[in-house]
Design a protein around this motif. Sequence first.
Motif, short mmCIF file in Angstrom:
data_model
loop_
_atom_site.label_atom_id
_atom_site.label_comp_id
_atom_site.label_asym_id
_atom_site.label_seq_id
_atom_site.Cartn_x
_atom_site.Cartn_y
_atom_site.Cartn_z
N PHE A 127 0.63 -1.18 0.03
CA PHE A 127 -0.13 -0.06 -0.26
C PHE A 127 0.93 1.26 0.04
N LEU A 128 0.17 2.24 -0.30
CA LEU A 128 0.85 3.71 -0.32
C LEU A 128 -0.03 4.59 0.42
N ARG A 129 1.06 5.26 1.53
CA ARG A 129 0.16 6.35 2.41
C ARG A 129 0.07 7.54 1.76
N ASN A 135 -7.27 11.74 7.89
CA ASN A 135 -7.67 11.18 6.49
C ASN A 135 -6.85 10.02 6.10
N ARG A 136 -6.98 8.94 6.97
CA ARG A 136 -6.38 7.71 6.54
C ARG A 136 -7.01 6.88 5.37
N ASN A 137 -8.36 7.42 4.99
CA ASN A 137 -8.92 6.65 3.97
C ASN A 137 -8.24 7.19 2.38
N LYS A 138 -7.23 7.89 2.72
CA LYS A 138 -6.69 8.00 1.33
C LYS A 138 -5.64 7.09 0.79
N ASP A 139 -5.38 6.15 1.69
CA ASP A 139 -4.27 5.06 1.64
C ASP A 139 -4.75 4.21 0.25
N VAL A 140 -3.73 3.88 -0.43
CA VAL A 140 -4.01 3.48 -1.76
C VAL A 140 -3.41 1.97 -1.65
N ALA A 141 -3.87 0.78 -2.11
CA ALA A 141 -3.90 -0.59 -2.03
C ALA A 141 -3.30 -0.92 -3.32
N GLU A 148 -2.30 -8.92 -13.78
CA GLU A 148 -3.08 -7.81 -13.78
C GLU A 148 -2.74 -6.85 -12.46
N VAL A 149 -2.17 -5.71 -12.32
CA VAL A 149 -1.97 -4.98 -11.30
C VAL A 149 -3.37 -3.97 -11.16
N VAL A 150 -3.63 -3.87 -9.75
CA VAL A 150 -4.78 -2.93 -9.61
C VAL A 150 -4.57 -2.17 -8.59
N VAL A 151 -4.80 -0.73 -8.62
CA VAL A 151 -4.58 0.34 -7.69
C VAL A 151 -5.82 0.94 -7.30
N VAL A 152 -6.18 0.45 -6.03
CA VAL A 152 -7.52 1.14 -5.53
C VAL A 152 -7.40 1.73 -3.92
N LYS A 153 -8.57 2.72 -3.66
CA LYS A 153 -8.75 3.09 -2.41
C LYS A 153 -9.75 2.45 -1.57
N VAL A 154 -10.08 2.85 -0.40
CA VAL A 154 -11.02 2.18 0.40
C VAL A 154 -12.48 2.63 -0.33
N GLY A 155 -13.25 1.80 -0.76
CA GLY A 155 -14.72 2.29 -1.02
C GLY A 155 -14.64 2.06 -2.58
N ASP A 156 -13.39 1.97 -3.42
CA ASP A 156 -13.37 1.83 -4.75
C ASP A 156 -13.66 0.30 -5.01
N ARG A 157 -14.41 0.07 -6.42
CA ARG A 157 -14.63 -1.18 -6.95
C ARG A 157 -13.45 -1.94 -7.48
N VAL A 158 -12.92 -3.03 -6.97
CA VAL A 158 -12.11 -3.66 -7.72
C VAL A 158 -12.62 -4.39 -8.84
N GLU A 159 -13.77 -4.80 -8.91
CA GLU A 159 -14.55 -5.43 -10.08
C GLU A 159 -15.88 -5.12 -9.91
N LEU A 164 -13.56 -2.74 -2.10
CA LEU A 164 -12.30 -2.70 -0.86
C LEU A 164 -12.75 -1.95 0.22
N LYS A 165 -12.95 -2.63 1.30
CA LYS A 165 -13.40 -2.27 2.54
C LYS A 165 -12.55 -1.45 3.36
N ALA A 166 -11.22 -2.24 3.46
CA ALA A 166 -10.32 -1.91 4.68
C ALA A 166 -8.81 -1.82 4.16
N ILE A 167 -8.16 -1.12 4.54
CA ILE A 167 -6.26 -1.20 3.96
C ILE A 167 -5.68 -1.13 5.39
N THR A 168 -4.85 -2.08 5.55
CA THR A 168 -3.91 -1.91 6.60
C THR A 168 -2.59 -2.36 6.08
N PRO A 169 -1.54 -2.17 6.58
CA PRO A 169 -0.19 -2.66 6.37
C PRO A 169 0.01 -3.91 6.20
#
Length: 195
Positions: A127-129, A135-141, A148-159, A164-169
């Motif tokens: 992830f990228l902080r 504003n921790r919901n700005k983290d990107v997983a 195939e590589v996908v870059v998403v934030k919390v709340g974004d649709r992967v498909e 995506l519900k939560a991101i932790t390290p």
Amino acid sequence: MDARQKTLLAVGLGVTWIGLTWWQWGTFQEPARVPLTNVSGLPPSGQGAGVKAGGLRVNLALLASARTQREATFTAPRNIFAVPQPDGTLPMGMNASAAVPIEPVSEETVAQQAAAVELAQYKYLGFLRMSEGRNRNKDVAVLSKNEEVVVVKVGDRVEDHLVLKAITPESVTIRDTGARIEQTLPLSEEPAPQP
């Protein structure tokens, strides 16, 4: 060495080769022709009288046990993969004692299993902080699925049906909205695929 000496040497070598070939041809012998004989196996019917009396032995006990094994009655093997038919009858070759009742599987269970298999294809690469503080919901997983590589934030649709519900390290949580299940993916230790 002049041309005359070369010619004499070539003629001498040619004569030598012709002489050796002629000598080899003259000493060549045709292979000896020998009639075929039966070395192993059963002798032909005309040669049965020449067999020694003590040469062959028959183990009668082994022969008798083989006969009893052949005469034993065997039941047909049960097909463990046969599925009972919808009208309740059993497939051919199955008796009622061999049938095992099968519990019906609900469509919801099948959908949940399919969703779990699809979610298991994803790998959490890191992830990228983007910001510190509230504003921790700005983290990107960074996720990958089949090269195939996908870059998403919390709340974004992967498909279409995956959010995506939560991101932790250490992990990310993805929710399948159709099957209503969540799965937590741990941080993958495999290197990211190179584009």
